[in-house]
Design an enzyme around this catalytic site. Structure first.
Site, PDB file in Angstrom:
ATOM      1  N   SER A 105       0.866  -1.173   0.000  1.00 33.46           N
ATOM      2  CA  SER A 105       0.000   0.000   0.000  1.00 33.46           C
ATOM      3  C   SER A 105       0.900   1.219   0.000  1.00 33.46           C
ATOM      4  O   SER A 105       2.062   1.142   0.433  1.00 33.46           O
ATOM      5  CB  SER A 105      -0.887   0.013   1.252  1.00 33.46           C
ATOM      6  OG  SER A 105      -1.533   1.264   1.417  1.00 33.46           O
ATOM      7  N   TYR A 153      -2.538  -0.911  10.335  1.00 33.35           N
ATOM      8  CA  TYR A 153      -2.401  -1.001   8.882  1.00 33.35           C
ATOM      9  C   TYR A 153      -1.068  -0.398   8.440  1.00 33.35           C
ATOM     10  O   TYR A 153      -0.336  -0.985   7.645  1.00 33.35           O
ATOM     11  CB  TYR A 153      -3.568  -0.274   8.208  1.00 33.35           C
ATOM     12  CG  TYR A 153      -3.685  -0.531   6.722  1.00 33.35           C
ATOM     13  CD1 TYR A 153      -4.223  -1.721   6.251  1.00 33.35           C
ATOM     14  CD2 TYR A 153      -3.281   0.421   5.791  1.00 33.35           C
ATOM     15  CE1 TYR A 153      -4.340  -1.962   4.879  1.00 33.35           C
ATOM     16  CE2 TYR A 153      -3.392   0.194   4.434  1.00 33.35           C
ATOM     17  CZ  TYR A 153      -3.929  -1.001   3.983  1.00 33.35           C
ATOM     18  OH  TYR A 153      -4.037  -1.241   2.641  1.00 33.35           O
ATOM     19  N   LYS A 195       1.849  -2.735   6.816  1.00 37.63           N
ATOM     20  CA  LYS A 195       2.173  -2.496   5.413  1.00 37.63           C
ATOM     21  C   LYS A 195       3.612  -2.009   5.241  1.00 37.63           C
ATOM     22  O   LYS A 195       4.263  -2.330   4.248  1.00 37.63           O
ATOM     23  CB  LYS A 195       1.182  -1.508   4.802  1.00 37.63           C
ATOM     24  CG  LYS A 195      -0.223  -2.070   4.631  1.00 37.63           C
ATOM     25  CD  LYS A 195      -0.252  -3.278   3.691  1.00 37.63           C
ATOM     26  CE  LYS A 195      -1.667  -3.734   3.401  1.00 37.63           C
ATOM     27  NZ  LYS A 195      -1.713  -4.876   2.447  1.00 37.63           N
TER      28      LYS A 195
END
Length: 261
Positions: A132, A145, A149
Site C-alpha cells: 500500500s 495497517y 504495510k
C-alpha cells in the site's frame, strides 16, 4: 509463454482484478480467499481452480501450493494480495495488531518460505506483494495497517535484495485509494479514527478502479520494476518524505487536521 499463478484475496477487489487480467493473458490461476461463496463464484466465472484457505497460516499455504501443483504442475507466480484494514487509533486491540501483522505481513513470509527455495533451485519465479502507499508513507487513523504495510514493503525489499539476482523477481504494489468494498464501507464508521482512516484513503488522491491497478502491477512485472505505483504522486511524496521528514510530517499533520474538521 503462459504462467501458473496463485492469487490470494481473489474473491474481489484487487485480487480478483489481477486474476482476471492474468487469465485474459492466457495464464492459469489458482484463486484463494477465506470468503468461500464469493471465491467460488469468481473462480467459476474465470474457469479456474480455487481454494478457500487462510493464507496467513502454514497449513493454508501448504494446501494452496499443493493444489497448484496438482492442477497446474507448479507455480511460476505468487501474488500475495490478501489483506485486512482493521485497528484504529491507540485503542487498537491486541487482536487487531495480531491479525493485521499475520495477514498483511507474515502471510507473505510464509508463502516465500514455501516457494522461493524451489524457484532458486529451479527455473525462477515471481513474488508479487500488494502492500500500500501506507507502506511507503503512512496511514492516518490506523497504526496497525501502517505498521503491517511498512513491514510488507520491508520484507519485499529484503526478498528482492537477497534473491532478486538468483531467479526470483519481486514486485511491490503500493496504491492509494482503490474502489473496493473495504474502502467504500468505512465512511460511516462509529469510531472517529476509523472514519479518519477511511477518509484519508478516499481523499488522498484519485480512487482508482481495481482493474486499472491490476494492470499497473502486471506492467511493472513485465518491465521488471520493483515498485508498482498506480498513483504517480506516491513517488513524489515518498521522495519528499525521504529528503525532509520533518516537513513531510508537518504536512501530514495539517492534512489530518483538515480531515478531522
Amino acid at each position: 509463454m503462459s504462467r501458473r499463478a496463485i492469487v490470494t484475496g481473489a474473491a474481489g477487489g484487487i485480487g480478483l482484478a489481477v486474476a482476471r487480467a492474468l487469465v485474459a493473458r492466457g495464464d492459469r490461476v489458482v484463486l484463494a480467499d477465506r470468503d468461500e461463496r464469493r471465491l467460488a463464484e469468481a473462480a467459476a466465472d474465470l474457469g479456474q481452480p480455487h481454494l478457500a484457505a487462510d493464507v496467513a497460516t502454514d497449513d493454508g499455504i501448504e494446501a494452496l501450493v499443493a493444489l497448484a501443483d496438482l492442477e497446474m504442475g507448479g507455480v511460476d507466480m505468487y501474488v500475495a494480495n490478501a489483506g485486512v484494514f482493521r485497528g484504529f487509533g491507540l485503542e487498537s486491540s491486541e487482536d487487531d495488531w495480531a491479525t493485521s501483522l499475520q495477514v498483511n505481513t507474515m502471510a507473505h513470509v510464509r508463502a516465500a518460505r514455501a516457494l522461493v527455495p524451489r524457484w532458486v533451485d529451479g527455473d525462477g519465479g515471481i513474488f508479487a506483494v500488494t502492500a500500500s502507499a501506507a507502506g511507503l508513507l503512512t496511514q492516518l487513523g490506523s497504526p496497525t495497517y501502517s505498521v503491517s504495510k511498512h513491514a510488507a514493503v520491508g520484507f519485499a525489499e529484503w526478498l528482492a535484495a537477497t534473491y532478486g539476482d538468483r531467479g526470483v523477481q519481486v514486485c511491490c504494489l503500493c496504491p492509494m485509494g482503490v474502489r473496493t468494498p473495504m474502502v467504500e464501507g468505512g465512511q460511516t464508521h462509529d469510531d472517529g479514527d476509523a472514519r479518519l482512516g477511511h477518509k484519508a484513503v478516499a481523499t488522498a488522491g484519485e480512487v482508482m478502479e481495481a482493474d486499472d491497478v491490476a494492470q499497473v502491477l502486471l506492467d511493472a512485472i513485465d518491465a521488471k520494476r520493483f515498485l508498482a505505483l498506480p498513483h504517480t504522486d506516491v513517488a513524489k511524496m515518498y521522495a519528499q518524505k525521504a529528503s525532509d521528514p520533518d516537513r513531510w510530517l508537518s504536512g501530514m499533520q495539517r492534512y489530518r487536521t483538515s480531515l478531522e474538521s
